[in-house]
Design a protein around this motif. Sequence first.
Motif, mmCIF file in Angstrom:
data_model
loop_
_atom_site.group_PDB
_atom_site.id
_atom_site.type_symbol
_atom_site.label_atom_id
_atom_site.label_comp_id
_atom_site.label_asym_id
_atom_site.label_seq_id
_atom_site.Cartn_x
_atom_site.Cartn_y
_atom_site.Cartn_z
ATOM 1 N N VAL A 73 22.037 12.500 61.730
ATOM 2 C CA VAL A 73 21.611 11.236 60.881
ATOM 3 C C VAL A 73 21.871 10.927 59.705
ATOM 4 O O VAL A 73 21.917 9.811 59.419
ATOM 5 N N GLN A 74 22.040 11.788 58.818
ATOM 6 C CA GLN A 74 22.393 11.298 57.488
ATOM 7 C C GLN A 74 23.661 10.980 57.194
ATOM 8 O O GLN A 74 23.981 9.968 56.426
ATOM 9 N N SER A 75 24.675 11.366 58.206
ATOM 10 C CA SER A 75 25.967 10.613 58.192
ATOM 11 C C SER A 75 25.862 9.141 58.731
ATOM 12 O O SER A 75 26.361 8.285 58.094
ATOM 13 N N ALA A 76 24.910 8.799 59.550
ATOM 14 C CA ALA A 76 24.903 7.506 60.093
ATOM 15 C C ALA A 76 24.196 6.707 58.985
ATOM 16 O O ALA A 76 24.798 5.514 59.007
ATOM 17 N N VAL A 77 23.229 7.131 58.380
ATOM 18 C CA VAL A 77 22.618 6.411 57.377
ATOM 19 C C VAL A 77 23.397 6.040 56.009
ATOM 20 O O VAL A 77 23.852 5.084 55.559
ATOM 21 N N ASP A 78 24.410 7.031 55.745
ATOM 22 C CA ASP A 78 25.482 7.009 54.827
ATOM 23 C C ASP A 78 26.599 6.082 55.186
ATOM 24 O O ASP A 78 26.889 5.200 54.459
ATOM 25 N N ASP A 116 12.755 18.096 70.037
ATOM 26 C CA ASP A 116 13.757 17.838 69.157
ATOM 27 C C ASP A 116 14.353 16.427 69.056
ATOM 28 O O ASP A 116 14.699 16.119 67.877
ATOM 29 N N VAL A 117 14.252 15.661 70.075
ATOM 30 C CA VAL A 117 14.467 14.351 69.940
ATOM 31 C C VAL A 117 13.453 13.407 69.701
ATOM 32 O O VAL A 117 13.595 12.468 68.827
ATOM 33 N N ASN A 118 12.371 13.537 70.128
ATOM 34 C CA ASN A 118 11.132 12.618 69.993
ATOM 35 C C ASN A 118 10.487 12.439 68.773
ATOM 36 O O ASN A 118 9.753 11.496 68.182
ATOM 37 N N ILE A 119 10.468 13.819 68.089
ATOM 38 C CA ILE A 119 9.787 13.755 66.846
ATOM 39 C C ILE A 119 10.464 14.392 65.806
ATOM 40 O O ILE A 119 10.739 13.792 64.820
ATOM 41 N N ASN A 120 11.323 15.552 65.836
ATOM 42 C CA ASN A 120 12.317 16.059 64.974
ATOM 43 C C ASN A 120 13.255 14.546 64.706
ATOM 44 O O ASN A 120 13.686 14.554 63.423
ATOM 45 N N GLY A 121 13.902 14.026 65.756
ATOM 46 C CA GLY A 121 14.786 13.234 65.346
ATOM 47 C C GLY A 121 14.188 11.891 64.615
ATOM 48 O O GLY A 121 14.721 11.333 63.854
ATOM 49 N N VAL A 122 12.975 11.419 65.026
ATOM 50 C CA VAL A 122 12.432 10.346 64.381
ATOM 51 C C VAL A 122 12.065 10.942 62.913
ATOM 52 O O VAL A 122 12.377 9.750 61.914
ATOM 53 N N TRP A 123 11.676 12.170 62.558
ATOM 54 C CA TRP A 123 11.636 12.317 61.287
ATOM 55 C C TRP A 123 12.393 12.387 60.419
ATOM 56 O O TRP A 123 12.680 11.809 59.186
ATOM 57 N N LEU A 124 13.687 12.880 61.272
ATOM 58 C CA LEU A 124 14.959 13.163 60.267
ATOM 59 C C LEU A 124 15.475 11.956 59.811
ATOM 60 O O LEU A 124 16.039 11.072 58.806
ATOM 61 N N CYS A 125 15.458 10.623 60.927
ATOM 62 C CA CYS A 125 15.796 9.286 60.477
ATOM 63 C C CYS A 125 14.731 8.746 59.595
ATOM 64 O O CYS A 125 15.347 7.974 58.609
#
Length: 267
Positions: A73-78, A116-125
């Motif tokens: 996620v961080q790499s994508a935003v970077d 992992d996808v629906n909440i953790n992933g949204v939170w990370l993004c």
Amino acid sequence: MANLLRGVAFITGAGSGIGQYTAFALARHGVRQLAICDIRPEVLTTTRDELKKRHSDVEVLNIEMDTSKEDSVQSAVDQTVKKFGRLDIGINNAGIGGVAGQTADQELKHFQKVMDVNINGVWLCQRAQIRQMLQQEPLDPLPRGNRGVIINTASMLGLVASSPISAAVSYTTSKHAVMGMTKTDAIAYAPKGIRINAMCPGYVGTPLLLQASETGAMDGEIAKVPQGRLGEMDEIADAMVFLASPMSSFMTGQGLVVDGGFTAGCY
């Protein structure tokens, strides 16, 4: 038609379904720099090619990303900021339905995968997007301008329970969590000029749901929709445009329900 939108958009789950149609809608209404993300890089090519076909001046950055992985996620935003200089519209759309069933029938590994996808992933993004938005100045002056807009794809099942007949405890739990996170962060970052809302679609004619409806598995649920049909993906995408645009500038911490009236009756 005057452009409603400008700036840089970042969309997860953009390879198909609502995410793909949202990319088309944002470009149609003025966005010319888009980072489109998906765990399946091959499907992003279709989205990119269609965007370029419709709008030759659009710049598109394809990013293979696993929303459940912090580094990804961080790499994508970077990558987005390196390419375009900023991030103005974050659409956190990637999600999975998981294994259907009630709690007594579920295994922890299946429940955890959905979380992992629906909440953790949204939170990370959302965390990565907020951190970037806090560093940038608004494109347009306040109060109707902002440092950035974030839209999280929840569901009407983030507001009501799934039917016992079509139980989806993991999915429903995750989408309620998305709503809680959206509201909490919206309040925290409103003073900083960041707006955060959620999109809450009802039953929409995505490829997966259309496949289920062909077997008759969805007949009972579709019958509960007052408008008597599945929603179209571009209907959800148009609502995404509204949430991303200055037309919703005094709206934050909300879930916009687009469900053909389903939750109004909540049968």
